[in-house]
Design an enzyme around this catalytic site. Structure first.
Site, PDB file in Angstrom:
ATOM      1  N   LYS A  40       0.620  -1.250  -0.012  1.00  0.00           N
ATOM      2  CA  LYS A  40       0.051  -0.039   0.124  1.00  0.00           C
ATOM      3  C   LYS A  40       0.873   1.126   0.153  1.00  0.00           C
ATOM      4  CE  LYS A  40      -3.070  -2.397   3.046  1.00  0.00           C
ATOM      5  NZ  LYS A  40      -3.799  -2.642   4.454  1.00  0.00           N
ATOM      6  N   GLY A  41       1.944   0.943   0.266  1.00  0.00           N
ATOM      7  CA  GLY A  41       2.829   2.207   0.634  1.00  0.00           C
ATOM      8  C   GLY A  41       3.215   3.301  -0.474  1.00  0.00           C
ATOM      9  N   GLU A  96       7.994   2.184  -5.938  1.00  0.00           N
ATOM     10  CA  GLU A  96       8.168   1.644  -4.706  1.00  0.00           C
ATOM     11  C   GLU A  96       8.220   2.951  -3.698  1.00  0.00           C
ATOM     12  OE1 GLU A  96       7.129  -0.086  -2.393  1.00  0.00           O
ATOM     13  OE2 GLU A  96       8.339  -1.924  -2.187  1.00  0.00           O
ATOM     14  N   ASP A  97       7.890   2.884  -2.306  1.00  0.00           N
ATOM     15  CA  ASP A  97       7.932   3.758  -1.303  1.00  0.00           C
ATOM     16  C   ASP A  97       9.472   3.729  -0.622  1.00  0.00           C
ATOM     17  OD1 ASP A  97       7.506   1.401  -0.078  1.00  0.00           O
ATOM     18  OD2 ASP A  97       5.853   2.077   1.355  1.00  0.00           O
ATOM     19  N   ASP A 100      14.793  -0.876   1.699  1.00  0.00           N
ATOM     20  CA  ASP A 100      15.373  -1.019   3.009  1.00  0.00           C
ATOM     21  C   ASP A 100      16.390  -2.295   2.760  1.00  0.00           C
ATOM     22  OD1 ASP A 100      16.213  -0.931   5.451  1.00  0.00           O
ATOM     23  OD2 ASP A 100      14.223  -1.907   6.290  1.00  0.00           O
ATOM     24  N   LYS A 128      16.955   3.509   1.782  1.00  0.00           N
ATOM     25  CA  LYS A 128      17.531   3.509   2.946  1.00  0.00           C
ATOM     26  C   LYS A 128      18.660   2.460   2.924  1.00  0.00           C
ATOM     27  CE  LYS A 128      14.696   2.284   6.413  1.00  0.00           C
ATOM     28  NZ  LYS A 128      13.708   1.998   7.531  1.00  0.00           N
ATOM     29  N   PHE A 149      13.022   4.588  10.956  1.00  0.00           N
ATOM     30  CA  PHE A 149      12.058   4.274  10.596  1.00  0.00           C
ATOM     31  C   PHE A 149      11.072   5.174  10.190  1.00  0.00           C
ATOM     32  CE2 PHE A 149       7.758   2.221  10.741  1.00  0.00           C
ATOM     33  CZ  PHE A 149       7.952   1.106  10.096  1.00  0.00           C
ATOM     34  N   ASP A 156       3.678   3.450   6.713  1.00  0.00           N
ATOM     35  CA  ASP A 156       2.711   3.251   7.705  1.00  0.00           C
ATOM     36  C   ASP A 156       3.692   2.599   9.000  1.00  0.00           C
ATOM     37  OD1 ASP A 156       3.270   0.538   6.408  1.00  0.00           O
ATOM     38  OD2 ASP A 156       1.781  -0.157   8.096  1.00  0.00           O
ATOM     39  N   ARG A 162      -0.314   6.788   7.184  1.00  0.00           N
ATOM     40  CA  ARG A 162      -0.042   6.829   5.829  1.00  0.00           C
ATOM     41  C   ARG A 162      -0.493   8.111   5.255  1.00  0.00           C
ATOM     42  NH1 ARG A 162       0.999   1.461   3.809  1.00  0.00           N
ATOM     43  NH2 ARG A 162       0.116  -0.154   5.213  1.00  0.00           N
TER      44      ARG A 162
HETATM   45  P1  IMP Z   1      12.872  -4.426   2.315  1.00  0.00           P
HETATM   46  O1  IMP Z   1      12.376  -5.787   1.661  1.00  0.00           O
HETATM   47  O2  IMP Z   1      13.541  -4.557   3.528  1.00  0.00           O
HETATM   48  O3  IMP Z   1      13.531  -3.322   1.259  1.00  0.00           O
HETATM   49  O4  IMP Z   1      11.448  -3.404   2.777  1.00  0.00           O
HETATM   50  C1  IMP Z   1      10.672  -2.825   1.852  1.00  0.00           C
HETATM   51  C2  IMP Z   1       9.413  -2.594   2.612  1.00  0.00           C
HETATM   52  O5  IMP Z   1       9.601  -2.653   4.072  1.00  0.00           O
HETATM   53  C3  IMP Z   1       8.965  -1.326   2.173  1.00  0.00           C
HETATM   54  O6  IMP Z   1       7.985  -1.387   0.784  1.00  0.00           O
HETATM   55  C4  IMP Z   1       7.978  -0.981   3.344  1.00  0.00           C
HETATM   56  O7  IMP Z   1       6.663  -1.402   3.305  1.00  0.00           O
HETATM   57  C5  IMP Z   1       8.645  -1.383   4.687  1.00  0.00           C
HETATM   58  N1  IMP Z   1       9.491  -0.465   5.119  1.00  0.00           N
HETATM   59  C6  IMP Z   1      10.671  -0.535   5.152  1.00  0.00           C
HETATM   60  N2  IMP Z   1      11.243   0.629   5.957  1.00  0.00           N
HETATM   61  C7  IMP Z   1      10.320   1.050   6.377  1.00  0.00           C
HETATM   62  C8  IMP Z   1      10.200   2.386   7.035  1.00  0.00           C
HETATM   63  O8  IMP Z   1      11.060   3.135   7.583  1.00  0.00           O
HETATM   64  N3  IMP Z   1       8.781   2.757   7.163  1.00  0.00           N
HETATM   65  C9  IMP Z   1       7.574   2.048   6.928  1.00  0.00           C
HETATM   66  N4  IMP Z   1       7.738   0.806   6.092  1.00  0.00           N
HETATM   67  C10 IMP Z   1       8.968   0.471   5.815  1.00  0.00           C
HETATM   68 MG    MG Z   2       5.664  -1.137   1.096  1.00  0.00          MG
END
Ligand code: IMP
Ligand code: MG
Length: 172
Positions: A40-41, A96-97, A100, A128, A149, A156, A162
Site C-alpha cells: 500500500k505504501g 516503490e515507497d 530497505d 535506506k 523508521f 505506515d 499513511r
Molecule cells: P525491504 O524488503 O527490506 O527493502 O523493505 C521494503 C518494505 O518494507 C517497504 O516496501 C515498506 O513497506 C517496508 N519498510 C521498510 N522501511 C520502512 C520504514 O522506514 N517505514 C515504513 N515501512 C518501511
Molecule cells: Mg511497502
C-alpha cells in the site's frame, strides 16, 4: 503522536517528485509507460508522480508482504495481489515507497522480469541503503535517507500515519 519529527517537508517532497517526473518524461519521450504501484505504501507517490508524467501511462497494482517484526523485513515475501494487465513487450516502471533490505524489490523485480517486459526500471521515493542485503539497481531515487523508521506519505507504522503529507520519524 509524541516525538514525531519531520524528516522531509511536504514542499520538498513535491518538488523532488516533480524532478523525478521530469527525468522520466525525458527518458521515455513518446513511449507508453506502465507504472506498477506497490501497495500500500507507494500509493500516494504513484498518484503524485503519475499526474506529472506527460506520457501515455497505465497503472497496475501489486501487493506483497514480508513477514517479520513490524519494522524489520524477514526476506520471506508473500504475494498478495497480482497485476491484471499484460506487461509483455511494454516499458514498465516499478514504483516503490522505500527500499530497505532490498528483499521486496529483489522479489518484485524477478517476478516482473519473468513476464518479459521490453524494459524494466525501478523508481523509489526513499532509499535506506544501510541495511541493504540484496543488490538492487535503482534507476530513480527520490531521497537517500539514514536508517530511521519513517512514516507518512503512504508509509505506515502498524497501518497508521499513511495520510501524513510529509515524511516523518519517531524520535526515540
Ligand atoms: P525491504 O524488503 O527490506 O527493502 O523493505 C521494503 C518494505 O518494507 C517497504 O516496501 C515498506 O513497506 C517496508 N519498510 C521498510 N522501511 C520502512 C520504514 O522506514 N517505514 C515504513 N515501512 C518501511
Ligand atoms: Mg511497502
Amino acid at each position: 503522536m509524541k516525538n514525531l519529527k519531520i524528516l522531509i517537508e511536504e514542499e520538498k517532497l513535491q518538488k523532488r517528485i516533480e524532478e523525478l517526473a521530469e527525468q522520466i518524461n525525458q527518458d521515455y519521450i513518446g513511449e507508453e509507460i506502465i507504472l506498477i504501484c506497490i501497495l500500500k505504501g507507494s500509493i500516494f507517490f504513484t498518484v503524485d508522480l503519475a499526474k506529472k508524467l506527460k506520457n501515455d501511462i497505465k497503472i497496475e497494482f501489486m501487493q506483497v508482504s514480508s513477514y517479520g517484526q513490524e519494522t524489520i523485513s524477514s526476506g520471506k515475501i508473500d504475494l498478495k495481489l497480482e497485476i491484471t494487465g499484460d506487461v509483455q513487450g511494454k516499458d514498465v516502471i516499478i514504483v516503490e515507497d522505500i527500499i530497505d533490505t532490498g528483499e521486496t524489490l529483489d522479489y518484485l523485480n524477478q517476478y516482473i522480469k519473468q513476464k518479459k517486459p521490453s524494459t524494466l526500471k525501478i523508481c523509489t521515493l526513499l532509499d535506506k541503503p544501510e541495511r541493504r542485503r540484496k543488490k538492487i539497481d535503482v534507476d530513480y531515487i527520490g531521497f537517500t535517507i539514514p536508517d530511521k523508521f519513517v512514516i507518512g506519505y503512504g508509509l505506515d507504522y502498524d497501518e497508521y500515519y499513511r495520510n501524513l503529507r510529509y515524511i516523518g520519524y519517531i524520535e526515540t
